[in-house]
Scaffold this active site. Structure first.
Site, PDB file in Angstrom:
ATOM      1  N   ALA A 143       1.387   7.308   0.896  1.00 60.08           N
ATOM      2  CA  ALA A 143       1.445   8.361   1.919  1.00 60.08           C
ATOM      3  C   ALA A 143       2.658   8.234   2.844  1.00 60.08           C
ATOM      4  O   ALA A 143       3.317   9.233   3.147  1.00 60.08           O
ATOM      5  CB  ALA A 143       0.151   8.342   2.725  1.00 60.08           C
ATOM      6  N   LYS A 194      -6.940   2.449 -11.697  1.00 60.79           N
ATOM      7  CA  LYS A 194      -5.699   1.716 -11.379  1.00 60.79           C
ATOM      8  C   LYS A 194      -5.868   0.931 -10.081  1.00 60.79           C
ATOM      9  O   LYS A 194      -5.202  -0.077  -9.857  1.00 60.79           O
ATOM     10  CB  LYS A 194      -4.486   2.655 -11.339  1.00 60.79           C
ATOM     11  CG  LYS A 194      -4.521   3.763 -10.284  1.00 60.79           C
ATOM     12  CD  LYS A 194      -3.968   3.368  -8.945  1.00 60.79           C
ATOM     13  CE  LYS A 194      -4.235   4.401  -7.874  1.00 60.79           C
ATOM     14  NZ  LYS A 194      -3.842   3.987  -6.539  1.00 60.79           N
TER      15      LYS A 194
HETATM   16  N1  NAI Z   1      -2.897   6.676   1.298  1.00 62.17           N
HETATM   17  C1  NAI Z   1      -2.313   6.963   0.130  1.00 62.17           C
HETATM   18  O1  NAI Z   1      -1.152   6.587  -0.097  1.00 62.17           O
HETATM   19  C2  NAI Z   1      -3.035   7.756  -0.914  1.00 62.17           C
HETATM   20  C3  NAI Z   1      -4.410   7.930  -0.870  1.00 62.17           C
HETATM   21  N2  NAI Z   1      -5.034   8.647  -1.845  1.00 62.17           N
HETATM   22  C4  NAI Z   1      -6.475   8.797  -1.872  1.00 62.17           C
HETATM   23  O2  NAI Z   1      -6.853   9.711  -0.856  1.00 62.17           O
HETATM   24  C5  NAI Z   1      -8.180   9.391  -0.366  1.00 62.17           C
HETATM   25  C6  NAI Z   1      -8.097   9.282   1.148  1.00 62.17           C
HETATM   26  O3  NAI Z   1      -7.272   8.155   1.410  1.00 62.17           O
HETATM   27  P1  NAI Z   1      -6.426   7.947   2.729  1.00 62.17           P
HETATM   28  O4  NAI Z   1      -5.975   9.230   3.316  1.00 62.17           O
HETATM   29  O5  NAI Z   1      -5.395   6.971   2.412  1.00 62.17           O
HETATM   30  O6  NAI Z   1      -7.539   7.280   3.650  1.00 62.17           O
HETATM   31  P2  NAI Z   1      -7.501   6.976   5.197  1.00 62.17           P
HETATM   32  O7  NAI Z   1      -8.376   5.831   5.416  1.00 62.17           O
HETATM   33  O8  NAI Z   1      -6.082   6.934   5.658  1.00 62.17           O
HETATM   34  O9  NAI Z   1      -8.146   8.293   5.842  1.00 62.17           O
HETATM   35  C7  NAI Z   1      -9.404   8.756   5.548  1.00 62.17           C
HETATM   36  C8  NAI Z   1      -9.703   9.855   6.545  1.00 62.17           C
HETATM   37  O10 NAI Z   1     -10.963  10.423   6.194  1.00 62.17           O
HETATM   38  C9  NAI Z   1     -11.636  10.690   7.391  1.00 62.17           C
HETATM   39  N3  NAI Z   1     -13.049  10.811   7.135  1.00 62.17           N
HETATM   40  C10 NAI Z   1     -13.901   9.884   6.627  1.00 62.17           C
HETATM   41  N4  NAI Z   1     -15.148  10.390   6.578  1.00 62.17           N
HETATM   42  C11 NAI Z   1     -15.062  11.663   7.029  1.00 62.17           C
HETATM   43  C12 NAI Z   1     -16.004  12.696   7.230  1.00 62.17           C
HETATM   44  N5  NAI Z   1     -17.268  12.526   6.918  1.00 62.17           N
HETATM   45  N6  NAI Z   1     -15.555  13.890   7.725  1.00 62.17           N
HETATM   46  C13 NAI Z   1     -14.260  14.068   8.022  1.00 62.17           C
HETATM   47  N7  NAI Z   1     -13.336  13.120   7.866  1.00 62.17           N
HETATM   48  C14 NAI Z   1     -13.729  11.931   7.379  1.00 62.17           C
HETATM   49  C15 NAI Z   1     -11.287   9.524   8.299  1.00 62.17           C
HETATM   50  O11 NAI Z   1     -11.529   9.854   9.644  1.00 62.17           O
HETATM   51  C16 NAI Z   1      -9.813   9.350   7.987  1.00 62.17           C
HETATM   52  O12 NAI Z   1      -9.032  10.143   8.850  1.00 62.17           O
HETATM   53  C17 NAI Z   1      -8.574   8.069  -1.051  1.00 62.17           C
HETATM   54  O13 NAI Z   1      -9.417   8.323  -2.128  1.00 62.17           O
HETATM   55  C18 NAI Z   1      -7.238   7.522  -1.557  1.00 62.17           C
HETATM   56  O14 NAI Z   1      -7.386   6.723  -2.721  1.00 62.17           O
HETATM   57  C19 NAI Z   1      -4.341   9.275  -2.823  1.00 62.17           C
HETATM   58  C20 NAI Z   1      -2.972   9.150  -2.893  1.00 62.17           C
HETATM   59  C21 NAI Z   1      -2.226   8.331  -1.981  1.00 62.17           C
HETATM   60  O1  13P Z   2      -3.059   5.728  -4.502  1.00 65.33           O
HETATM   61  C1  13P Z   2      -2.140   5.320  -3.839  1.00 65.33           C
HETATM   62  C2  13P Z   2      -0.736   5.583  -4.164  1.00 65.33           C
HETATM   63  O2  13P Z   2      -0.609   6.488  -5.209  1.00 65.33           O
HETATM   64  C3  13P Z   2      -2.407   4.509  -2.635  1.00 65.33           C
HETATM   65  O3  13P Z   2      -2.794   3.250  -3.045  1.00 65.33           O
HETATM   66  P1  13P Z   2      -3.689   2.339  -2.079  1.00 65.33           P
HETATM   67  O4  13P Z   2      -4.970   3.082  -1.857  1.00 65.33           O
HETATM   68  O5  13P Z   2      -3.847   1.058  -2.825  1.00 65.33           O
HETATM   69  O6  13P Z   2      -2.901   2.159  -0.811  1.00 65.33           O
END
Ligand code: NAI
Ligand code: 13P
Length: 336
Positions: A143, A194
Site C-alpha cells: 500500500a 502467498k
Molecule cells: N496493505 C497492503 O499492502 C495490501 C493489503 N491487501 C489486503 O487488503 C485487506 C485489508 O488490508 P489493509 O488495508 O492492509 O489492512 P489495515 O489493517 O491497514 O486496515 C483495515 C481497515 O479495516 C477497518 N475495519 C476493520 N473492521 C471494520 C468494520 N467492521 N467496519 C469498517 N471498517 C473496518 C479498520 O478500521 C482498518 O481501517 C487485507 O485482506 C489485505 O491482505 C491487499 C493488497 C495490499
Molecule cells: O498483499 C500485500 C502486497 O501485495 C501486502 O502484504 P502484507 O499483508 O504481508 O503486508
C-alpha cells in the site's frame, strides 16, 4: 466517465486505492470506524496511521456515516480484512437501496466452508438482489508504494472478462497497471496462500538459513498453492501472473510485508505463542495457514509447508521444524 465510488475501511490498502481512483478523476468517499483516520483523511488529506505525513489526493472524502457513504455509490470497494467481510456486508445490505458493483481487496479464504471469498460475498448478497457484479483486485501492491505512486501491476478479476476489462479501465493510470482476468478461484487462492508462504520465508530469513533455502521454499510453496487451486479448476496462468508469482515474490521477500515480517519475528523471538499474542497488525497469513492445512487434509494433498507452519502458528512448535521439513515432500518424490 466519472464514477461514484465508496471504499469500506480506512486502512492502508483502501486509502491507497482511494488515491488511485481520485487521481483518475472519480468521486471517492471512504467509510471508516476509526474517527481519527476519518478526520485525518477528510480534514488533513493524509492517513498518518499508515503513511506518515504523505499527502493524499485532496478530493477524497471520508465519513463515519455508512448510510451517507452508500447513498450514491456505483462501485463499492471492500477494503477490510477477511474476518470483517461478513459483518460489514450484512451492515451494507441493511442500508443499501440500489444495485452495486462490489470489488473485494481482502486476501483470504472462508474458514467455515474452506471455500472462496467470492462465494461468501455472493452468498451474503444472494437474497437482497443488490449485487450487480462481483470482482476482486489482486497482485503485488504494498500500500505505501501505491500511495507514493510507484509503478505497480495488478489484476482485476471477475467471472466475466468483459466486466473485468471495464473495471480495469476505472483503476488504470500511469503508475497503476491493471490487467483484466477471469479466474477468480485461481487468483483468490494465490492471493490468500502467498501470505502463508511469506510467513514461512520470514521464518527462514529470521533464522538466517540462506537465500537458497528461501528460493526453495517459494518454489515448493507455489507448488503446494497450485495443488490446492487445481481442485477449484484454477488456471495455471493466474499463477504465472501478478496475482500469483508477482505477489508471492513480493510478499515472501520484502520487509515491507507484514506477513514476512511476522515470520521473521517468530524466528528471532523463538516463542511463537508470545510473538503472536503481542502482534497487533493485520496479518492474513496466520488464518490462511489454518485453512490451507485443513484443505490439504480434506483434499488429500501432501503439504510440508502448510503442515509445519500450522504446527508453529497454532500448536506453538519451534520455528526450526519448518527448516527441517519443508523440502521433505520433494525428497520423498525423488526417492519413489
Ligand atoms: N496493505 C497492503 O499492502 C495490501 C493489503 N491487501 C489486503 O487488503 C485487506 C485489508 O488490508 P489493509 O488495508 O492492509 O489492512 P489495515 O489493517 O491497514 O486496515 C483495515 C481497515 O479495516 C477497518 N475495519 C476493520 N473492521 C471494520 C468494520 N467492521 N467496519 C469498517 N471498517 C473496518 C479498520 O478500521 C482498518 O481501517 C487485507 O485482506 C489485505 O491482505 C491487499 C493488497 C495490499
Ligand atoms: O498483499 C500485500 C502486497 O501485495 C501486502 O502484504 P502484507 O499483508 O504481508 O503486508
Amino acid at each position: 466517465m466519472k464514477k461514484q465510488i465508496t471504499i469500506i475501511g480506512t486502512g492502508a490498502y483502501g486509502t491507497c486505492l482511494a488515491n488511485v481512483l481520485a487521481d483518475n478523476g472519480h468521486d471517492v468517499v471512504m467509510y471508516g470506524i476509526m474517527e481519527q483516520q476519518v478526520d485525518d483523511i477528510q480534514i488533513r488529506h493524509q492517513n498518518a496511521t499508515f503513511f506518515g505525513d504523505l499527502k493524499i489526493n485532496k478530493n477524497i472524502k471520508a465519513t463515519t456515516d455508512l448510510s451517507a457513504a452508500l447513498a450514491k455509490t456505483e462501485i463499492l470497494i471492500l477494503g477490510v480484512p477477511t474476518k470483517a467481510l461478513k459483518p460489514v456486508i450484512q451492515q451494507i445490505i441493511a442500508l443499501l437501496n440500489h444495485k452495486v458493483i462490489v470489488v473485494n481487496t481482502a486476501k483470504g479464504l472462508e474458514e467455515e466452508s474452506l471455500g472462496l471469498l467470492s462465494t461468501l460475498v455472493k452468498k451474503e448478497f444472494a437474497q437482497s438482489n443488490l449485487l450487480e457484479t462481483y470482482a476482486a483486485i489482486y497482485g503485488p501492491s504494498i500500500a505505501s508504494e501505491v500511495a507514493n505512486r510507484k509503478p505497480t501491476g495488478v489484476m482485476m478479476v471477475s467471472d466475466d472478462l468483459k466486466v473485468s476489462r471495464e473495471l480495469a479501465k476505472i483503476f488504470r493510470n500511469e503508475y497503476f497497471a491493471v490487467e483484466p482476468w477471469d479466474d477468480l478461484a485461481g487468483c483468490e487462492i494465490a492471493a490468500a496462500l502467498k501470505n502463508s508462504i511469506a510467513i514461512g520465508a520470514g521464518i527462514l530469513d529470521g533464522m538466517e538459513i540462506g537465500d537458497n533455502a528461501r528460493a526453495s521454499l517459494i518454489t515448493v510453496g507455489v507448488q503446494e498453492m497450485y495443488a490446492i487451486a487445481k481442485t477449484f479448476n484454477a488456471k495455471i496462468e493466474s499463477f504465472l501472473n501478478f496475482a500469483g508469482l508477482g505477489d508471492l515474490i513480493l510478499t515472501a521477500t520484502s520487509p515491507k510485508s507484514r506477513n514476512y515480517s511476522l515470520g521473521k519475528l517468530i524466528a528471532v523471538e523463538n516463542n511463537p505463542k508470545q510473538t503472536l499474542e503481542n502482534h497487533k497488525l493485520t496479518v492474513e497469513g496466520v488464518n490462511a495457514t489454518k485453512i490451507a492445512y485443513n484443505m490439504c487434509i480434506e483434499l488429500n494433498i501432501s503439504s510440508e509447508i502448510f503442515k509445519n507452519l500450522y504446527e508453529i502458528l497454532f500448536n506453538y512448535k519451534r520455528p526450526i521444524i519448518l527448516v527441517n521439513n519443508f523440502l521433505r515432500t520433494k525428497e520423498e518424490k525423488t526417492n519413489d
